[in-house]
Design a protein around this motif. Structure first.
Motif, PDB file in Angstrom:
ATOM      1  N   SER A   8       0.828  -1.204   0.000  1.00 19.14           N
ATOM      2  CA  SER A   8       0.000   0.000   0.000  1.00 19.14           C
ATOM      3  C   SER A   8       0.864   1.256   0.000  1.00 19.14           C
ATOM      4  O   SER A   8       0.465   2.292  -0.547  1.00 19.14           O
ATOM      5  CB  SER A   8      -0.939   0.011   1.208  1.00 19.14           C
ATOM      6  N   PHE A   9       2.056   1.175   0.597  1.00 19.02           N
ATOM      7  CA  PHE A   9       2.964   2.320   0.561  1.00 19.02           C
ATOM      8  C   PHE A   9       3.413   2.616  -0.870  1.00 19.02           C
ATOM      9  O   PHE A   9       3.554   3.777  -1.261  1.00 19.02           O
ATOM     10  CB  PHE A   9       4.193   2.059   1.436  1.00 19.02           C
ATOM     11  N   ILE A  10       3.643   1.550  -1.648  1.00 21.60           N
ATOM     12  CA  ILE A  10       4.028   1.747  -3.049  1.00 21.60           C
ATOM     13  C   ILE A  10       2.863   2.330  -3.835  1.00 21.60           C
ATOM     14  O   ILE A  10       3.024   3.280  -4.619  1.00 21.60           O
ATOM     15  CB  ILE A  10       4.488   0.418  -3.679  1.00 21.60           C
ATOM     16  N   LEU A  11       1.669   1.780  -3.599  1.00 22.53           N
ATOM     17  CA  LEU A  11       0.494   2.256  -4.337  1.00 22.53           C
ATOM     18  C   LEU A  11       0.135   3.688  -3.971  1.00 22.53           C
ATOM     19  O   LEU A  11      -0.529   4.376  -4.749  1.00 22.53           O
ATOM     20  CB  LEU A  11      -0.684   1.320  -4.087  1.00 22.53           C
ATOM     21  N   ASP A  12       0.580   4.150  -2.811  1.00 23.34           N
ATOM     22  CA  ASP A  12       0.379   5.552  -2.460  1.00 23.34           C
ATOM     23  C   ASP A  12       1.196   6.469  -3.369  1.00 23.34           C
ATOM     24  O   ASP A  12       0.862   7.653  -3.526  1.00 23.34           O
ATOM     25  CB  ASP A  12       0.799   5.809  -1.004  1.00 23.34           C
ATOM     26  N   GLU A  13       2.259   5.916  -3.961  1.00 21.41           N
ATOM     27  CA  GLU A  13       3.154   6.704  -4.798  1.00 21.41           C
ATOM     28  C   GLU A  13       2.868   6.538  -6.289  1.00 21.41           C
ATOM     29  O   GLU A  13       3.062   7.470  -7.068  1.00 21.41           O
ATOM     30  CB  GLU A  13       4.619   6.290  -4.530  1.00 21.41           C
ATOM     31  N   THR A  14       2.426   5.337  -6.694  1.00 22.06           N
ATOM     32  CA  THR A  14       2.200   5.060  -8.115  1.00 22.06           C
ATOM     33  C   THR A  14       1.239   3.882  -8.262  1.00 22.06           C
ATOM     34  O   THR A  14       1.317   2.927  -7.481  1.00 22.06           O
ATOM     35  CB  THR A  14       3.513   4.722  -8.835  1.00 22.06           C
ATOM     36  N   PRO A  15       0.356   3.913  -9.260  1.00 25.66           N
ATOM     37  CA  PRO A  15      -0.502   2.749  -9.503  1.00 25.66           C
ATOM     38  C   PRO A  15       0.217   1.643 -10.262  1.00 25.66           C
ATOM     39  O   PRO A  15      -0.313   0.537 -10.388  1.00 25.66           O
ATOM     40  CB  PRO A  15      -1.642   3.337 -10.338  1.00 25.66           C
ATOM     41  N   LEU A  16       1.412   1.950 -10.765  1.00 25.29           N
ATOM     42  CA  LEU A  16       2.152   0.971 -11.567  1.00 25.29           C
ATOM     43  C   LEU A  16       3.037   0.138 -10.653  1.00 25.29           C
ATOM     44  O   LEU A  16       4.246   0.375 -10.512  1.00 25.29           O
ATOM     45  CB  LEU A  16       2.974   1.682 -12.638  1.00 25.29           C
ATOM     46  N   MET A  17       2.435  -0.832 -10.013  1.00 30.95           N
ATOM     47  CA  MET A  17       3.138  -1.761  -9.139  1.00 30.95           C
ATOM     48  C   MET A  17       2.860  -3.179  -9.605  1.00 30.95           C
ATOM     49  O   MET A  17       1.715  -3.549  -9.854  1.00 30.95           O
ATOM     50  CB  MET A  17       2.686  -1.616  -7.691  1.00 30.95           C
ATOM     51  N   GLU A  18       3.904  -3.960  -9.726  1.00 34.95           N
ATOM     52  CA  GLU A  18       3.791  -5.358 -10.155  1.00 34.95           C
ATOM     53  C   GLU A  18       4.381  -6.232  -9.059  1.00 34.95           C
ATOM     54  O   GLU A  18       5.596  -6.344  -8.929  1.00 34.95           O
ATOM     55  CB  GLU A  18       4.533  -5.555 -11.474  1.00 34.95           C
ATOM     56  N   GLN A  19       3.518  -6.830  -8.251  1.00 31.51           N
ATOM     57  CA  GLN A  19       3.996  -7.639  -7.140  1.00 31.51           C
ATOM     58  C   GLN A  19       4.468  -8.992  -7.649  1.00 31.51           C
ATOM     59  O   GLN A  19       3.726  -9.734  -8.293  1.00 31.51           O
ATOM     60  CB  GLN A  19       2.898  -7.817  -6.089  1.00 31.51           C
ATOM     61  N   VAL A  20       5.724  -9.306  -7.379  1.00 30.85           N
ATOM     62  CA  VAL A  20       6.334 -10.546  -7.838  1.00 30.85           C
ATOM     63  C   VAL A  20       6.054 -11.683  -6.863  1.00 30.85           C
ATOM     64  O   VAL A  20       5.828 -12.818  -7.254  1.00 30.85           O
ATOM     65  CB  VAL A  20       7.858 -10.356  -8.015  1.00 30.85           C
TER      66      VAL A  20
END
Length: 410
Positions: A97-109
């Motif tokens: 959620s911390f990453i998604l707070d910064e960008t919607p382009l997140m690809e969880q491996v």
């Protein structure tokens, strides 16, 4: 004076890797375990394997995917736990959620690893470096830590994330990719496992700098489609795209999965399984008249351990000889030999995208390579026709006999 690194020009892709994640959560939840060797994994009395070892256990030689019995011999005083995977997922979701707070382009491996795109101008004009520092700070407030690699593509970001652990932030500014990669051993690059490393060493290629200078044709002959892509990645020229959550939910994909009655642990078994499932997907793609350029590989050890990774091709394809080898190339990024695999899944998507990637460097002006690719696809089409006419068991490759070929239903 303003730091020139804060003025980022070009793509900015990060890879967040939680440090000794499972063990760190256990030490967080059990303060009395802090500073002591902690191992999360299966029972040493059985055929269990190590999921995660704390940094206090690693000097003893303990590492993930090691048989638990061996880890017990190396570190007999370690604290053992089978793990609390609901708790790990909870903590993972908070980190993501911390990453998604910064960008919607997140690809969880995986549960402890994710790529993210913080290219300036897309969703923020802030320095990608400052964004990464903020993510690290937020993670630290949870009581655990992470390491982040930041570069212009996934290959560089992944390697950078492993340079300074734990709590590291390794930045490879645009234009410095080749010099960063050149002195590193070939094994530092994901997708190069033990067998590939041995073959490269036999060819006199021991560093990524040497790999970057390798002849594309020679590499294709030695490693198939994986060969030229290794060269491009070693040069720091890979063109990556982080596929956000919207791609994960895209219904326009064709995939297949196989669950095996006995865990696969040997490399040749897992590679054969990936190619086997890829062939099933290729057959479905051709029947539907679809071709895509996004390849997804999924591996599952058990219900609590599933990893997924994607890569992009430079062309649209329905040929398992192309996308299947891309899936095999992902294998070493997700799996260590000896670790059990219960399920293998392969998917192809990106059917409607406007693909404007570089043409395959090997195929430019190489008629022989194009003809070889065409012959392989023609072979797949012919196999489709035989099975359609005479039944799914009428024709099988050796790998299919191992797993029992069954033509998938739409």
């Amino acid at each position: 004076m303003t730091n020139p690194l804060l003025h980022w020009d070009g793509p900015a892709i990060g890879l967040l890797d939680l440090d000794a994640f499972f063990a760190s959560v256990e030490q967080l939840d059990h303060p009395e375990w802090r500073g002591k060797p902690v191992i999360v994994g299966g029972s040493p009395e059985g055929r269990g394997v190590v999921s995660t070892a704390s940094y206090e256990a690693r000097p003893y030689g303990v590492h993930s995917a090691m048989p638990s019995a061996q880890a017990r011999r190396l570190c007999p005083d370690a604290i053992w736990t089978g793990g609390n995977f609901a708790r790990y997922r909870e903590m993972s979701n908070r980190v993501m959620s911390f990453i998604l707070d910064e960008t919607p382009l997140m690809e969880q491996v995986s549960v402890d690893e994710a790529f993210f795109d913080v290219t300036p101008g897309r969703y923020s004009r802030e320095s990608p470096i400052e964004i990464c520092r903020r993510i690290q700070s937020n993670v630290s407030e949870l009581g655990i830590t992470c390491s982040i690699g930041l570069g212009t593509n996934k290959t560089v970001a992944k390697i950078a994330s492993e340079r300074q652990k734990p709590r590291g932030l390794t930045v490879v500014p645009p234009g410095t990719e080749a010099s960063f990669l050149a002195p590193l051993p070939v094994r530092a690059m994901s997708g190069i496992g033990a067998a590939t490393e041995r073959r490269l060493c036999e060819m006199g290629i021991t560093t990524l700098g040497k790999l970057a200078e390798a002849d594309l044709r020679e590499m294709e002959l030695a490693f198939g489609v994986h060969g030229p892509s290794m060269v491009v990645r070693a040069q720091g020229l890979e063109r990556s795209q982080v596929l956000g959550a919207d791609v994960e939910e895209d219904p326009k994909s064709v995939s297949n999965e196989r669950t095996f009655p006995v865990d696969l642990t040997e490399r040749d078994e897992v590679v054969a399984a990936v190619r086997h499932v890829s062939a099933l997907v290729g057959s479905r793609l051709r029947r539907k008249g679809l071709a895509g350029h996004v390849v997804t590989l999924k591996l599952r050890r058990d219900m609590s351990h599933t990893r997924t990774m994607r890569s992009q091709l430079s062309e649209m394809t329905d040929d398992e000889h192309v996308f299947g080898e891309a899936a095999v190339a992902l294998l070493d990024q997700m799996w260590a030999e000896g670790s059990p695999v219960r399920l293998v899944g392969v998917g192809v998507s990106g059917f409607d995208d406007d693909v404007s990637f570089q043409m395959d460097l090997l195929d430019q002006g190489d008629e022989e390579a194009r003809l070889r690719k065409k012959r392989l696809r023609d072979l797949s089409v012919a196999a489709d026709e035989v099975r359609s006419k005479f039944g799914s068991d009428a024709l099988s490759y050796g790998r299919d006999l191992r797993f029992g070929y069954r033509q998938p239903k739409d």
